[in-house]
Design a protein around this motif. Sequence first.
Motif, PDB file in Angstrom:
ATOM      1  N   ASP A  17       5.022   6.349  -0.113  1.00 23.87           N
ATOM      2  CA  ASP A  17       4.712   7.503   0.751  1.00 23.87           C
ATOM      3  C   ASP A  17       4.746   7.023   2.195  1.00 23.87           C
ATOM      4  O   ASP A  17       3.898   6.220   2.597  1.00 23.87           O
ATOM      5  CB  ASP A  17       3.299   8.055   0.488  1.00 23.87           C
ATOM      6  CG  ASP A  17       3.086   8.432  -0.976  1.00 23.87           C
ATOM      7  OD1 ASP A  17       4.090   8.691  -1.671  1.00 23.87           O
ATOM      8  OD2 ASP A  17       1.915   8.465  -1.408  1.00 23.87           O
ATOM      9  N   VAL A  18       5.694   7.532   2.961  1.00 25.34           N
ATOM     10  CA  VAL A  18       5.783   7.138   4.371  1.00 25.34           C
ATOM     11  C   VAL A  18       4.551   7.679   5.107  1.00 25.34           C
ATOM     12  O   VAL A  18       4.216   8.854   4.963  1.00 25.34           O
ATOM     13  CB  VAL A  18       7.074   7.698   5.002  1.00 25.34           C
ATOM     14  CG1 VAL A  18       7.115   7.424   6.497  1.00 25.34           C
ATOM     15  CG2 VAL A  18       8.290   7.081   4.310  1.00 25.34           C
ATOM     16  N   PRO A  19       3.846   6.830   5.864  1.00 24.17           N
ATOM     17  CA  PRO A  19       2.649   7.305   6.580  1.00 24.17           C
ATOM     18  C   PRO A  19       2.993   8.442   7.534  1.00 24.17           C
ATOM     19  O   PRO A  19       3.985   8.343   8.258  1.00 24.17           O
ATOM     20  CB  PRO A  19       2.171   6.081   7.356  1.00 24.17           C
ATOM     21  CG  PRO A  19       2.783   4.915   6.667  1.00 24.17           C
ATOM     22  CD  PRO A  19       4.072   5.394   6.086  1.00 24.17           C
ATOM     23  N   THR A  20       2.206   9.510   7.508  1.00 25.20           N
ATOM     24  CA  THR A  20       2.511  10.649   8.372  1.00 25.20           C
ATOM     25  C   THR A  20       1.825  10.534   9.726  1.00 25.20           C
ATOM     26  O   THR A  20       2.336  11.040  10.714  1.00 25.20           O
ATOM     27  CB  THR A  20       2.093  11.971   7.696  1.00 25.20           C
ATOM     28  OG1 THR A  20       0.782  11.794   7.174  1.00 25.20           O
ATOM     29  CG2 THR A  20       3.045  12.336   6.588  1.00 25.20           C
ATOM     30  N   ASN A  21       0.656   9.887   9.753  1.00 17.29           N
ATOM     31  CA  ASN A  21      -0.080   9.799  11.015  1.00 17.29           C
ATOM     32  C   ASN A  21      -0.604   8.408  11.306  1.00 17.29           C
ATOM     33  O   ASN A  21      -1.794   8.242  11.581  1.00 17.29           O
ATOM     34  CB  ASN A  21      -1.275  10.763  10.982  1.00 17.29           C
ATOM     35  CG  ASN A  21      -0.916  12.083  11.613  1.00 17.29           C
ATOM     36  OD1 ASN A  21      -0.249  12.101  12.647  1.00 17.29           O
ATOM     37  ND2 ASN A  21      -1.347  13.158  10.989  1.00 17.29           N
ATOM     38  N   PRO A  22       0.252   7.392  11.279  1.00 13.59           N
ATOM     39  CA  PRO A  22      -0.270   6.051  11.535  1.00 13.59           C
ATOM     40  C   PRO A  22      -0.635   5.930  13.012  1.00 13.59           C
ATOM     41  O   PRO A  22      -0.100   6.669  13.836  1.00 13.59           O
ATOM     42  CB  PRO A  22       0.907   5.142  11.201  1.00 13.59           C
ATOM     43  CG  PRO A  22       2.109   5.975  11.484  1.00 13.59           C
ATOM     44  CD  PRO A  22       1.723   7.395  11.157  1.00 13.59           C
ATOM     45  N   GLU A  23      -1.552   5.011  13.330  1.00 12.63           N
ATOM     46  CA  GLU A  23      -1.876   4.780  14.734  1.00 12.63           C
ATOM     47  C   GLU A  23      -0.648   4.258  15.479  1.00 12.63           C
ATOM     48  O   GLU A  23      -0.473   4.514  16.650  1.00 12.63           O
ATOM     49  CB  GLU A  23      -3.040   3.774  14.859  1.00 12.63           C
ATOM     50  CG  GLU A  23      -4.433   4.387  14.823  1.00 12.63           C
ATOM     51  CD  GLU A  23      -4.812   4.997  13.475  1.00 12.63           C
ATOM     52  OE1 GLU A  23      -4.123   4.711  12.471  1.00 12.63           O
ATOM     53  OE2 GLU A  23      -5.787   5.771  13.414  1.00 12.63           O
ATOM     54  N   LEU A  24       0.200   3.513  14.736  1.00  8.63           N
ATOM     55  CA  LEU A  24       1.408   2.947  15.362  1.00  8.63           C
ATOM     56  C   LEU A  24       2.468   2.739  14.294  1.00  8.63           C
ATOM     57  O   LEU A  24       2.164   2.430  13.149  1.00  8.63           O
ATOM     58  CB  LEU A  24       1.048   1.589  16.000  1.00  8.63           C
ATOM     59  CG  LEU A  24       2.158   0.827  16.714  1.00  8.63           C
ATOM     60  CD1 LEU A  24       2.548   1.521  18.006  1.00  8.63           C
ATOM     61  CD2 LEU A  24       1.707  -0.605  17.012  1.00  8.63           C
ATOM     62  N   ALA A  84       0.826  -1.216   0.000  1.00  6.37           N
ATOM     63  CA  ALA A  84       0.000   0.000   0.000  1.00  6.37           C
ATOM     64  C   ALA A  84       0.856   1.259   0.000  1.00  6.37           C
ATOM     65  O   ALA A  84       0.875   2.004   0.981  1.00  6.37           O
ATOM     66  CB  ALA A  84      -0.963  -0.009   1.179  1.00  6.37           C
ATOM     67  N   PRO A  85       1.559   1.499  -1.101  1.00 10.11           N
ATOM     68  CA  PRO A  85       2.564   2.571  -1.104  1.00 10.11           C
ATOM     69  C   PRO A  85       1.990   3.993  -1.182  1.00 10.11           C
ATOM     70  O   PRO A  85       2.722   4.932  -0.876  1.00 10.11           O
ATOM     71  CB  PRO A  85       3.386   2.271  -2.360  1.00 10.11           C
ATOM     72  CG  PRO A  85       2.466   1.510  -3.256  1.00 10.11           C
ATOM     73  CD  PRO A  85       1.542   0.742  -2.360  1.00 10.11           C
ATOM     74  N   TYR A  86       0.727   4.155  -1.579  1.00  8.56           N
ATOM     75  CA  TYR A  86       0.239   5.518  -1.834  1.00  8.56           C
ATOM     76  C   TYR A  86      -0.672   6.021  -0.719  1.00  8.56           C
ATOM     77  O   TYR A  86      -1.661   5.379  -0.340  1.00  8.56           O
ATOM     78  CB  TYR A  86      -0.503   5.573  -3.167  1.00  8.56           C
ATOM     79  CG  TYR A  86       0.355   5.062  -4.299  1.00  8.56           C
ATOM     80  CD1 TYR A  86       1.577   5.684  -4.595  1.00  8.56           C
ATOM     81  CD2 TYR A  86      -0.017   3.949  -5.046  1.00  8.56           C
ATOM     82  CE1 TYR A  86       2.392   5.204  -5.602  1.00  8.56           C
ATOM     83  CE2 TYR A  86       0.791   3.459  -6.059  1.00  8.56           C
ATOM     84  CZ  TYR A  86       1.996   4.089  -6.335  1.00  8.56           C
ATOM     85  OH  TYR A  86       2.801   3.613  -7.325  1.00  8.56           O
ATOM     86  N   ALA A  87      -0.338   7.204  -0.202  1.00  6.99           N
ATOM     87  CA  ALA A  87      -1.057   7.780   0.938  1.00  6.99           C
ATOM     88  C   ALA A  87      -2.527   8.042   0.605  1.00  6.99           C
ATOM     89  O   ALA A  87      -3.408   7.776   1.425  1.00  6.99           O
ATOM     90  CB  ALA A  87      -0.386   9.070   1.401  1.00  6.99           C
ATOM     91  N   THR A  88      -2.816   8.548  -0.584  1.00  6.82           N
ATOM     92  CA  THR A  88      -4.213   8.885  -0.914  1.00  6.82           C
ATOM     93  C   THR A  88      -5.077   7.624  -0.925  1.00  6.82           C
ATOM     94  O   THR A  88      -6.222   7.655  -0.482  1.00  6.82           O
ATOM     95  CB  THR A  88      -4.342   9.562  -2.297  1.00  6.82           C
ATOM     96  OG1 THR A  88      -3.487   8.883  -3.200  1.00  6.82           O
ATOM     97  CG2 THR A  88      -3.966  11.025  -2.227  1.00  6.82           C
ATOM     98  N   THR A  89      -4.507   6.529  -1.415  1.00 11.65           N
ATOM     99  CA  THR A  89      -5.279   5.289  -1.457  1.00 11.65           C
ATOM    100  C   THR A  89      -5.512   4.756  -0.044  1.00 11.65           C
ATOM    101  O   THR A  89      -6.601   4.287   0.284  1.00 11.65           O
ATOM    102  CB  THR A  89      -4.526   4.230  -2.282  1.00 11.65           C
ATOM    103  OG1 THR A  89      -3.871   4.889  -3.354  1.00 11.65           O
ATOM    104  CG2 THR A  89      -5.464   3.190  -2.817  1.00 11.65           C
ATOM    105  N   ARG A  90      -4.480   4.853   0.782  1.00 11.96           N
ATOM    106  CA  ARG A  90      -4.654   4.414   2.169  1.00 11.96           C
ATOM    107  C   ARG A  90      -5.735   5.248   2.851  1.00 11.96           C
ATOM    108  O   ARG A  90      -6.541   4.740   3.628  1.00 11.96           O
ATOM    109  CB  ARG A  90      -3.321   4.538   2.945  1.00 11.96           C
ATOM    110  CG  ARG A  90      -2.233   3.577   2.464  1.00 11.96           C
ATOM    111  CD  ARG A  90      -1.096   3.474   3.481  1.00 11.96           C
ATOM    112  NE  ARG A  90      -0.427   4.745   3.724  1.00 11.96           N
ATOM    113  CZ  ARG A  90       0.748   5.096   3.199  1.00 11.96           C
ATOM    114  NH1 ARG A  90       1.392   4.280   2.364  1.00 11.96           N
ATOM    115  NH2 ARG A  90       1.295   6.271   3.490  1.00 11.96           N
TER     116      ARG A  90
END
Length: 573
Positions: free
Chosen positions: A537-544, A478-484
């Motif tokens: 895209d490195v996640p900017t606000n993941p839960e963990l 899941a490399p793309y932030a918008t898709t996530r």
Amino acid sequence: TKLMQNNLAPIPELYVSYDSAQKMKMEAADLTSHDLSPRQICDLELLMNGGFNPLKGFLGEEDYNGVVENMRLADGSLWPMPITLDVTEDFAGSIELGQDIALRDQEGVILATMTVTDRWEPNKANEADKVFGADDDAHPAVNYLHNQAGKIYLGGPVTGIQQPMHYDFRGRRDTPNELRAYFRKMGWRKVVAFQTRNPLHRAHQELTFRAAKEAQANLLIHPVVGLTKPGDVDHFTRVRCYEAVLDKYPQSTTTMSLLNLAMRMAGPREAVWHGLIRANHGCTHFIVGRDHAGPGNNSKGEDFYGPYDAQDLYRANQSEIGCEMVDFKHMVWVAERAQYEAIDEIKDKDDVTILNISGTELRRRLAEGLEIPEWFSFPEVVKELRRTKPPRSKQGFTVFFTGFSGSGKSTIANALMVKLMEMGGRPVTLLDGDIVRKNLSSELGFSKEHRDLNIRRIGYVASEITKNGGIAICAPIAPYATTRRAVREDVEAFGAFVEIHVATSIEECEKRDRKGLYKLAREGKIKEFTGISDPYDVPTNPELSVETENVDVDNCAHQVLLKLESMGLIAAE
Ligand code: PPS
């Protein structure tokens, strides 16, 4: 105020006779068809049954301009809301002015025809500013305008063939003329309507009861079951709640009817619109509360409208609306006197205990399975709400791992699955990258488009699992932030979405090279390889975010469990 009484003569509808409708259905096979969106279906229903009287169809350009600029149709009559048929440029280009088009529901059933008299490209930013108060996508209707509605508007008179089909609560749905006939039959000459998109609690019951007494009128609970604000309690649950509350009113003074309106959350303009709609339904009075049809906060975190703007605009237009305003008194529980009182009427504020539970607080208590006191709501209502919204520890949720190939996603996901199964209580499904690509997405490659499709499919399945009370563990790159983000939205409609970045560096993944794929990628034998020749895209606000270097798998999985526990998703029995 003069005591209004209703004129219960039938109001004009746009339907043709049954025989003509049968004939039109046959002939319409030759017409160009427009498939209506859910919102357009709601609008069409109220156009056809007279709920939007005096409109005769979707607005033409001149009416639209008048409505947007000064809340008036071209002939001068008051109308605050643009009721428009938005379509794509392609569709608009395929028809000629003067042509009849068929308006169909989402299954292809023809509901009406429209003679297209107008076609234009609206200035959406201007519509947003004038109608909704700000060109800000945080407003649900502005978001619809810019991100869902087609670019072109078509306008023209509508000929109604049949009502949109409803399979739920059929006995509770009434057209304006059906309600008028009911009021006639019952001898109800004054009726006060209560508009709502929320379950009724004791404060609402008290307020509506008082409004009816004040206006010496009968009461119509008139909840919206079309489209309301995203995140609202679904209408199925709400209607069961309303039915429970109906028993709390004095017999034969009160009735309930469902309104298939698509709300816009337009505050002041919406209040005026709601009043006109209720007048069409034979009501003489209308309750307008604090922050009526408020859209929540704008993108700066501020209110879109002042709390009493809706009451002010309504008051200014009351005589033309034809439905007198009963303004909402904010009702609070006074513990010492064990009763609800209007906040502005309490003289001894400093000496009594004033209690109130906000919507946010109620949602929190439901989510955490905490007590909801009897002074706040009726046990029957609370029971229904708990049935639909069990505490978080009993709801479904999705854990979504993301990270490079070889980062350890699958291994941690597997360990987590086993730990959750050991705990029991909810079914667990693992949607691992490789498993999905074998089963759900076997025809897909690794282009951006295909990766997006793959992730959206995973998101769809995860949201269904979440809705049904299970646990979905996903582990794609899941490399793309918008898709996530899109997947998060799909899932959050039903339960929690826990994004976990498996933050193993690309260097470490390449060093491990478990499957030998990095070597092939470096040699150019695999194209578009994430981290080597394709972006992540490195996640900017993941839960963990979990580090895997020098940490064993068991510990990583345990960190996830602790996170789930802190979010209230898993709890001791
Ligand atoms: S994506 O981007 O989320 O749709 O990828 P995903 O479905 O998780 O599939 C990743 C697995 O496919 C293998 N593979 C590739 N990965 C990335 N880029 C390219 N070009 C590629 N080609 C094949 C790889 O083994 C991934 O497996 P994991 O489990 O992540 O190691």
